[in-house]
Design a protein around this motif. Structure first.
Motif, PDB file in Angstrom:
ATOM      1  N   ARG A 189      13.737  98.319 -40.506  1.00  0.00           N
ATOM      2  CA  ARG A 189      13.055  98.375 -39.207  1.00  0.00           C
ATOM      3  C   ARG A 189      12.318  97.064 -38.942  1.00  0.00           C
ATOM      4  N   GLU A 190      11.674  96.513 -39.966  1.00  0.00           N
ATOM      5  CA  GLU A 190      11.002  95.222 -39.795  1.00  0.00           C
ATOM      6  C   GLU A 190      12.009  94.115 -39.513  1.00  0.00           C
ATOM      7  N   MET A 191      13.136  94.168 -40.209  1.00  0.00           N
ATOM      8  CA  MET A 191      14.171  93.145 -40.041  1.00  0.00           C
ATOM      9  C   MET A 191      14.777  93.194 -38.635  1.00  0.00           C
ATOM     10  N   ALA A 192      15.052  94.408 -38.140  1.00  0.00           N
ATOM     11  CA  ALA A 192      15.728  94.564 -36.848  1.00  0.00           C
ATOM     12  C   ALA A 192      14.764  94.732 -35.688  1.00  0.00           C
ATOM     13  N   ASP A 193      13.463  94.933 -35.987  1.00  0.00           N
ATOM     14  CA  ASP A 193      12.458  95.197 -34.963  1.00  0.00           C
ATOM     15  C   ASP A 193      12.881  96.378 -34.092  1.00  0.00           C
ATOM     16  N   GLU A 194      13.368  97.401 -34.758  1.00  0.00           N
ATOM     17  CA  GLU A 194      13.865  98.596 -34.074  1.00  0.00           C
ATOM     18  C   GLU A 194      13.863  99.744 -35.086  1.00  0.00           C
ATOM     19  N   GLU A 195      13.640 100.960 -34.601  1.00  0.00           N
ATOM     20  CA  GLU A 195      13.647 102.099 -35.517  1.00  0.00           C
ATOM     21  C   GLU A 195      15.026 102.262 -36.149  1.00  0.00           C
ATOM     22  N   VAL A 196      15.046 102.481 -37.445  1.00  0.00           N
ATOM     23  CA  VAL A 196      16.289 102.687 -38.186  1.00  0.00           C
ATOM     24  C   VAL A 196      16.220 104.060 -38.840  1.00  0.00           C
ATOM     25  N   VAL A 197      17.255 104.858 -38.631  1.00  0.00           N
ATOM     26  CA  VAL A 197      17.346 106.167 -39.267  1.00  0.00           C
ATOM     27  C   VAL A 197      18.510 106.138 -40.246  1.00  0.00           C
ATOM     28  N   LEU A 198      18.233 106.419 -41.514  1.00  0.00           N
ATOM     29  CA  LEU A 198      19.266 106.481 -42.539  1.00  0.00           C
ATOM     30  C   LEU A 198      19.272 107.888 -43.128  1.00  0.00           C
ATOM     31  N   THR A 199      20.437 108.467 -43.257  1.00  0.00           N
ATOM     32  CA  THR A 199      20.549 109.785 -43.869  1.00  0.00           C
ATOM     33  C   THR A 199      21.638 109.766 -44.935  1.00  0.00           C
ATOM     34  N   VAL A 200      21.474 110.644 -45.912  1.00  0.00           N
ATOM     35  CA  VAL A 200      22.437 110.763 -47.015  1.00  0.00           C
ATOM     36  C   VAL A 200      22.962 112.195 -47.015  1.00  0.00           C
ATOM     37  N   PRO A 201      24.106 112.432 -46.357  1.00  0.00           N
ATOM     38  CA  PRO A 201      24.588 113.810 -46.249  1.00  0.00           C
ATOM     39  C   PRO A 201      25.224 114.374 -47.515  1.00  0.00           C
ATOM     40  N   ALA A 202      25.708 113.526 -48.428  1.00  0.00           N
ATOM     41  CA  ALA A 202      26.403 114.066 -49.598  1.00  0.00           C
ATOM     42  C   ALA A 202      26.441 113.052 -50.729  1.00  0.00           C
ATOM     43  N   ILE A 203      26.426 113.580 -51.964  1.00  0.00           N
ATOM     44  CA  ILE A 203      26.576 112.784 -53.176  1.00  0.00           C
ATOM     45  C   ILE A 203      27.577 113.500 -54.069  1.00  0.00           C
ATOM     46  N   ILE A 227      26.462 107.583 -46.518  1.00  0.00           N
ATOM     47  CA  ILE A 227      25.222 107.172 -45.861  1.00  0.00           C
ATOM     48  C   ILE A 227      25.505 106.905 -44.382  1.00  0.00           C
ATOM     49  N   ASN A 228      24.634 107.419 -43.539  1.00  0.00           N
ATOM     50  CA  ASN A 228      24.759 107.246 -42.091  1.00  0.00           C
ATOM     51  C   ASN A 228      23.626 106.372 -41.566  1.00  0.00           C
ATOM     52  N   PHE A 229      23.981 105.356 -40.780  1.00  0.00           N
ATOM     53  CA  PHE A 229      23.010 104.488 -40.116  1.00  0.00           C
ATOM     54  C   PHE A 229      22.922 104.885 -38.659  1.00  0.00           C
ATOM     55  N   SER A 230      21.707 104.944 -38.139  1.00  0.00           N
ATOM     56  CA  SER A 230      21.496 105.118 -36.707  1.00  0.00           C
ATOM     57  C   SER A 230      20.515 104.049 -36.258  1.00  0.00           C
ATOM     58  N   LEU A 231      20.995 103.135 -35.392  1.00  0.00           N
ATOM     59  CA  LEU A 231      20.196 101.973 -34.995  1.00  0.00           C
ATOM     60  C   LEU A 231      20.660 101.481 -33.636  1.00  0.00           C
ATOM     61  N   ARG A 232      19.707 101.307 -32.723  1.00  0.00           N
ATOM     62  CA  ARG A 232      20.003 100.827 -31.364  1.00  0.00           C
ATOM     63  C   ARG A 232      21.094 101.677 -30.695  1.00  0.00           C
ATOM     64  N   GLY A 233      21.047 102.974 -30.906  1.00  0.00           N
ATOM     65  CA  GLY A 233      22.023 103.860 -30.277  1.00  0.00           C
ATOM     66  C   GLY A 233      23.376 103.877 -30.950  1.00  0.00           C
ATOM     67  N   ARG A 234      23.554 103.087 -32.006  1.00  0.00           N
ATOM     68  CA  ARG A 234      24.828 103.063 -32.730  1.00  0.00           C
ATOM     69  C   ARG A 234      24.722 103.935 -33.971  1.00  0.00           C
ATOM     70  N   ARG A 235      25.825 104.596 -34.285  1.00  0.00           N
ATOM     71  CA  ARG A 235      25.906 105.368 -35.523  1.00  0.00           C
ATOM     72  C   ARG A 235      27.030 104.777 -36.368  1.00  0.00           C
ATOM     73  N   VAL A 236      26.690 104.400 -37.579  1.00  0.00           N
ATOM     74  CA  VAL A 236      27.642 103.733 -38.462  1.00  0.00           C
ATOM     75  C   VAL A 236      27.688 104.484 -39.788  1.00  0.00           C
ATOM     76  N   ARG A 237      28.901 104.848 -40.231  1.00  0.00           N
ATOM     77  CA  ARG A 237      29.075 105.513 -41.525  1.00  0.00           C
ATOM     78  C   ARG A 237      29.410 104.464 -42.583  1.00  0.00           C
ATOM     79  N   GLY A 238      28.716 104.543 -43.686  1.00  0.00           N
ATOM     80  CA  GLY A 238      29.003 103.667 -44.813  1.00  0.00           C
ATOM     81  C   GLY A 238      28.967 104.459 -46.103  1.00  0.00           C
ATOM     82  N   TYR A 239      29.112 103.770 -47.207  1.00  0.00           N
ATOM     83  CA  TYR A 239      29.135 104.427 -48.507  1.00  0.00           C
ATOM     84  C   TYR A 239      28.408 103.555 -49.520  1.00  0.00           C
ATOM     85  N   ILE A 240      27.658 104.202 -50.408  1.00  0.00           N
ATOM     86  CA  ILE A 240      27.126 103.524 -51.579  1.00  0.00           C
ATOM     87  C   ILE A 240      27.895 104.054 -52.775  1.00  0.00           C
ATOM     88  N   ALA A 241      28.369 103.153 -53.618  1.00  0.00           N
ATOM     89  CA  ALA A 241      29.072 103.555 -54.832  1.00  0.00           C
ATOM     90  C   ALA A 241      28.411 102.881 -56.022  1.00  0.00           C
TER      91      ALA A 241
END
Length: 206
Positions: A33-47, A168-182
């Motif tokens: 959020r500090e880096m983007a100067d915008e609220e960032v929502v991160l969620t982890v739906p599954a492991i 992992i799901n990113f929600s930032l500036r109205g965009r939703r981006v799916r990624g993965y941590i391995a």
């Protein structure tokens, strides 16, 4: 496969790991959020705990094409590689969200590697650091670098290894981006992690 089964986390251990990962992700969201100067929502739906081959298939296998990943090695009681992975198109969406630009893919070529590495460093360091702190251990983490390739390149066949696979799901500036941590671990490291998680559970329930 029996080796993988012996390294599998049970339901209680998976819930405890999810708690640790979510703490790390929450800290990463504040830093982003500090880096983007915008609220960032991160969620982890599954492991899940899977083999390298299964991890590649969960991303999409040969069908998904080129992937982009930020990679960091870590060493300590538990050692391995950490990857933050996106399909290439998703990685550009994340760069647009983080940088606040609507630039085309060609225009993002110069800024994308730095933006992705910085984002990956924040997220992976937060997750690994939180896990280490909560498990009462220390980890040495390498400088992040960007890798590209297909799923088989990121998850080479290694019969004595396990992948902790985190959606992992990113929600930032109205965009939703799916990624993965391995987190790629050899079997001794995975068994040590199980033991450390069990110790964490005992401390939390005493």
């Amino acid at each position: 496969m029996s080796d993988l089964r012996s390294a599998q986390l049970n339901e209680l251990e998976t819930d405890a790991l999810a708690e640790l990962v979510n703490l790390g992700v929450s800290r990463a969201a504040l830093a982003l959020r500090e880096m983007a100067d915008e609220e960032v929502v991160l969620t982890v739906p599954a492991i899940s705990t899977v083999s390298p081959e299964q991890a590649g298939e969960m991303i999409g296998g040969a069908r998904i094409g080129q992937l982009v990943a930020v990679e960091q090695s870590f060493e300590g009681d538990v050692s391995g590689r950490a990857l933050l992975i996106f399909p290439e198109s998703n990685s550009l969406e994340l760069v647009r969200a983080v940088t606040g630009t609507e630039a085309t893919a060609d225009q993002l070529i110069d800024v994308a590697p730095e933006a992705l590495c910085e984002t990956g460093n924040i997220l992976l360091q937060a997750c690994l650091g939180t896990m280490a702190n909560m498990l009462h251990r220390t980890l040495g983490v390498s400088v992040p670098h960007l890798v590209r390739g297909r799923a088989a390149d990121l998850f080479p066949r290694a019969p004595k290894s396990v992948v902790l696979f985190i959606y992992i799901n990113f929600s930032l500036r109205g965009r939703r981006v799916r990624g993965y941590i391995a987190l790629l671990l050899d079997l001794p490291s995975m068994r040590t992690l199980k033991e450390l998680i069990d110790e964490f559970i005992r401390r939390e329930t005493e």
